[in-house]
Design a protein around this motif. Structure first.
Motif, short mmCIF file in Angstrom:
data_model
loop_
_atom_site.label_atom_id
_atom_site.label_comp_id
_atom_site.label_asym_id
_atom_site.label_seq_id
_atom_site.Cartn_x
_atom_site.Cartn_y
_atom_site.Cartn_z
N GLN A 205 -119.69 16.28 -44.05
CA GLN A 205 -119.24 15.05 -44.68
C GLN A 205 -120.46 14.15 -44.92
O GLN A 205 -121.40 14.14 -44.13
CB GLN A 205 -118.22 14.31 -43.80
CG GLN A 205 -116.94 15.09 -43.53
CD GLN A 205 -116.15 15.38 -44.78
OE1 GLN A 205 -116.12 14.54 -45.70
NE2 GLN A 205 -115.51 16.54 -44.84
N VAL A 206 -120.42 13.38 -46.00
CA VAL A 206 -121.52 12.47 -46.34
C VAL A 206 -120.97 11.04 -46.36
O VAL A 206 -120.06 10.74 -47.13
CB VAL A 206 -122.12 12.82 -47.71
CG1 VAL A 206 -123.23 11.82 -48.07
CG2 VAL A 206 -122.67 14.24 -47.71
N ASP A 207 -121.51 10.17 -45.50
CA ASP A 207 -121.00 8.79 -45.48
C ASP A 207 -121.78 7.91 -46.46
O ASP A 207 -122.85 8.29 -46.96
CB ASP A 207 -121.05 8.21 -44.07
CG ASP A 207 -122.45 8.18 -43.49
OD1 ASP A 207 -123.41 7.95 -44.26
OD2 ASP A 207 -122.60 8.39 -42.26
N ASP A 208 -121.26 6.71 -46.70
CA ASP A 208 -121.84 5.83 -47.71
C ASP A 208 -123.23 5.35 -47.32
O ASP A 208 -124.08 5.14 -48.18
CB ASP A 208 -120.91 4.64 -47.95
CG ASP A 208 -121.30 3.88 -49.21
OD1 ASP A 208 -121.31 4.52 -50.29
OD2 ASP A 208 -121.61 2.68 -49.11
N LYS A 209 -123.46 5.18 -46.01
CA LYS A 209 -124.79 4.72 -45.58
C LYS A 209 -125.86 5.76 -45.94
O LYS A 209 -126.97 5.42 -46.38
CB LYS A 209 -124.79 4.48 -44.08
CG LYS A 209 -126.13 3.92 -43.57
CD LYS A 209 -126.09 3.64 -42.09
CE LYS A 209 -127.37 2.97 -41.62
NZ LYS A 209 -128.59 3.73 -41.99
N ILE A 497 -124.15 12.45 -53.51
CA ILE A 497 -123.26 13.05 -52.51
C ILE A 497 -123.33 14.57 -52.59
O ILE A 497 -123.43 15.26 -51.56
CB ILE A 497 -121.82 12.55 -52.73
CG1 ILE A 497 -121.71 11.07 -52.35
CG2 ILE A 497 -120.83 13.38 -51.92
CD1 ILE A 497 -120.37 10.44 -52.69
N LYS A 501 -124.73 16.81 -49.55
CA LYS A 501 -123.82 17.79 -48.96
C LYS A 501 -124.42 19.18 -49.01
O LYS A 501 -124.37 19.94 -48.04
CB LYS A 501 -122.48 17.75 -49.69
CG LYS A 501 -121.41 18.61 -49.02
CD LYS A 501 -120.02 18.28 -49.54
CE LYS A 501 -118.97 19.04 -48.74
NZ LYS A 501 -117.59 18.65 -49.10
#
Length: 635
Positions: A205-209, A497, A501
């Motif tokens: 998963q890739v978070d916004d930060k 993203i 990923k």
């Protein structure tokens, strides 16, 4: 500054100083007074200056080479212009040192040698012969003068002489040869296990930060490069030819002239089949008689009505015509053996010859068709004459308009409108494109190079004429310009993203592979480890350093592992997957197993490498002793 001095002048000495400064500026100009100048030196090598103009031309050639080599990646590289220029300057300095060394050794390239070399280049030839017009046209389209091009070629020939002289001092010892054979012809027993990156898709998963951090750290990657739209005029020989209609009188006159020279005469021809019963040139009389008897037997079968083509396929010993039923196609006189020719031209269509002896053996011949001698009529050759005359007139008009266009573009450097009106050429506009090119006219690297040249982009002038094909040139100027711009985060978010990923999946694949490698090193069974879903051991067997059946990264990894067996390592594959690589056997190359051709090829390769090292060492030594000054602020 002068006004300040003028306001505070108190004595005739001050006026004298001012007068001296003004006179200096008037005579030499501010640039020379300040140490610059229109063509200042960018470096000095043992007292010889490398001029700014020469360097700029070399830089433009290097940019064009890089643009063609890198394609879309050129935009990113070209942003670091200062580094590119410094790297090129070091290369130019090195070449100047080599040039001086060659002169010190008494090496020279005569005018005759230079002329012979240039005239032998196929780029400057028409129908296999040197053409002065073609030479000038090619140089003009490349933006080179004769003097500049010939100086470059003279330097290249001088470097070649220096290299050839140093090459003769290079040699390869038996020890070096044996070591190269052991290394280059080494084979290794390789197997590998691929860990797919996609296996970890759901776990990443890739978070916004992470997205924002990446965008902040890699802002230069998410810029729209500078783009331009150009307007241009095209002068095309094909367009000129399309509007030309040759007149009847000219065509008929050309027909009569060529007819008088025999250009349209076709001699009589025959189309025949044959059956060959071959006889060796060294055969004795008995063998010749046996072949003659066989040919007589074939002739009798034909006279009884057997099909010639079928029989030729069955018994003819001519490997070329037998599969085609003995068909020899159309031919005229002075093509076949004399006895064969006389027999053919004596037959009527459908007729059979008696056995005919030639150096190849006995022939039975059947004449299929005949064509009498014929002279083509005007109407038959009219399309050919029209095309030739249209092309001739188009060439004449093209070169006439070429000179006019060149002059108008030069005399009116800030507009193409004058040339457009004078020559009735439509002014066209391109789509937007960057330094890596684009669609339509921007696919041509020469067009892109001209559009982004200082003359056109920075100064706003028309380009020189650019040759984009045979009898096809154009001139261009900038219509609109978009500077490089940062792309907003929202626009590139999905792209970031996807990249993050993919990178995370690849890291997980690598970590998994490294964990499996540890377990193998601790003695676990490879086949047991490979039973996980999606895993398979690939048994490649013994492979050499060049083997297309293995992925290149696997092959490189296999041959960088130590010789201790088994040896384990890993490699990232081109698609992002990870491969665990295992080597279980190493077999050194054996010189005795090489063929003579392989041995010779390897000796040549090693000698060439040794010669290159000798040359580089020689030039480096001269470079170390050279007195060099660099003026980087002038680049």
């Amino acid at each position: 500054m002068l006004q300040s001095i003028r306001n505070h002048i108190q004595s005739w000495i001050s006026w004298l100083i001012v007068g001296f400064i003004i006179l200096t500026f008037a005579l030499w100009g501010i640039q020379d007074y300040m140490g610059g100048g229109a063509n200042a030196a960018v470096a000095s090598v043992n007292g010889e200056e490398i001029k700014l103009d020469d360097f700029q031309r070399a830089y433009q050639r290097e940019r064009e080479r890089l643009r063609q080599a890198l394609g879309s990646n050129f935009d990113t590289l070209s942003q670091d212009e200062a580094r590119l220029k410094q790297q090129l300057l070091e290369r130019v300095i090195r070449e100047r040192v080599a040039q001086q060394a060659a002169r010190d050794l008494g090496l020279r390239v005569s005018d005759a040698e230079l002329a012979a070399y240039i005239q032998a280049l196929p780029e400057f030839q028409d129908n296999g012969r040197f053409s002065s017009a073609r030479y000038e046209q090619v140089l003009r389209s490349a933006g080179l003068t004769k003097q500049g091009f010939e100086a470059l070629q003279r330097d290249d020939l001088l470097f070649a002489q220096l290299f050839a002289g140093l090459r003769d001092t290079a040699f390869v010892s038996a020890h070096q040869f044996d070591a190269a054979v052991r290394l280059q012809h080494q084979q290794r027993e390789v197997s590998y296990l691929v860990i797919p990156a996609d296996k970890f898709k759901d776990a990443v998963q890739v978070d916004d930060k992470a997205v924002q951090d990446h965008y902040a750290e890699q802002r230069e990657r998410y810029t729209t490069p500078e783009q331009v739209s150009i307007e241009y005029l095209e002068l095309a020989g094909a367009d000129i030819a399309a509007g030309i209609k040759p007149d009847e009188e000219t065509l008929r006159r050309q027909y009569q002239e060529r007819k008088a020279q025999g250009a349209y005469d076709s001699p009589e021809q025959r189309r025949a089949r044959h059956i060959l019963i071959s006889v060796e040139a060294s055969a004795d009389e008995a063998a010749r008689a046996a072949a003659r008897a066989k040919a007589e037997g074939v002739l009798q079968r034909l006279k009884r009505g057997e099909d010639f083509a079928r029989l030729a396929t069955e018994v003819s010993q001519d490997p070329v015509s037998a599969p085609k039923g003995g068909d020899l196609g159309w031919f005229g006189r002075s093509v076949m053996d004399k006895a064969f020719e006389e027999a053919v031209f004596a037959l009527a269509p459908g007729g059979l010859s008696e056995p005919v002896l030639s150096p190849l053996g006995w022939h039975i011949i059947k004449l299929e068709e005949s064509r009498p001698a014929h002279s083509k009529s005007f109407e038959e050759v009219r399309p050919e004459l029209e095309q030739a005359e249209r092309q001739h007139e188009a060439d004449r008009q093209f070169f006439e308009q070429y000179e006019t266009l060149k002059n108008l573009v030069f005399e009116n450097p800030d507009t193409l409108d004058v040339a457009s009106r004078e020559l009735k050429l439509p002014l066209k506009t391109s789509a937007w494109f960057g330094q890596s090119g684009g669609e339509g006219i921007a696919r041509d690297p020469k067009v892109v190079a001209a559009a982004f040249s200082d003359e056109v982009l920075a100064r706003g002038y028309n380009s020189e004429l650019i040759e984009t094909g045979a009898n096809h040139v154009l001139a261009l100027r900038i219509k609109e310009r978009k500077p490089a711009a940062q792309r907003p985060l929202d626009e590139v978010r999905a792209e970031i993203i996807a990249q993050l990923k993919q990178e995370a999946m690849q890291r997980r694949a690598r970590q998994s592979g490294e964990e499996l490698q540890k377990r193998l090193a601790q003695g676990e069974d490879a086949e047991t480890l490979a039973r996980q879903p999606g895993f398979t051991w690939v048994q490649a067997g013994m492979v050499g350093r060049v083997d297309a059946k293995l992925p290149a990264p696997v092959l490189r990894a296999a041959f960088t592992l130590p010789k201790t067996q088994p040896a384990l390592g890993g490699a990232r594959l081109d698609n992002g997957d990870y491969a665990l690589v295992r080597v279980t056997n190493v077999r050194e190359g054996d010189a005795a197993a090489l063929s003579s051709a392989e041995r010779l090829a390897l000796v040549r390769e090693l000698t060439r490498g040794a010669a290159e090292r000798v040359y580089e060492d020689f030039v480096s030594a001269r470079l170390g002793r050279a007195d060099i000054a660099r003026y980087l602020d002038r680049l």
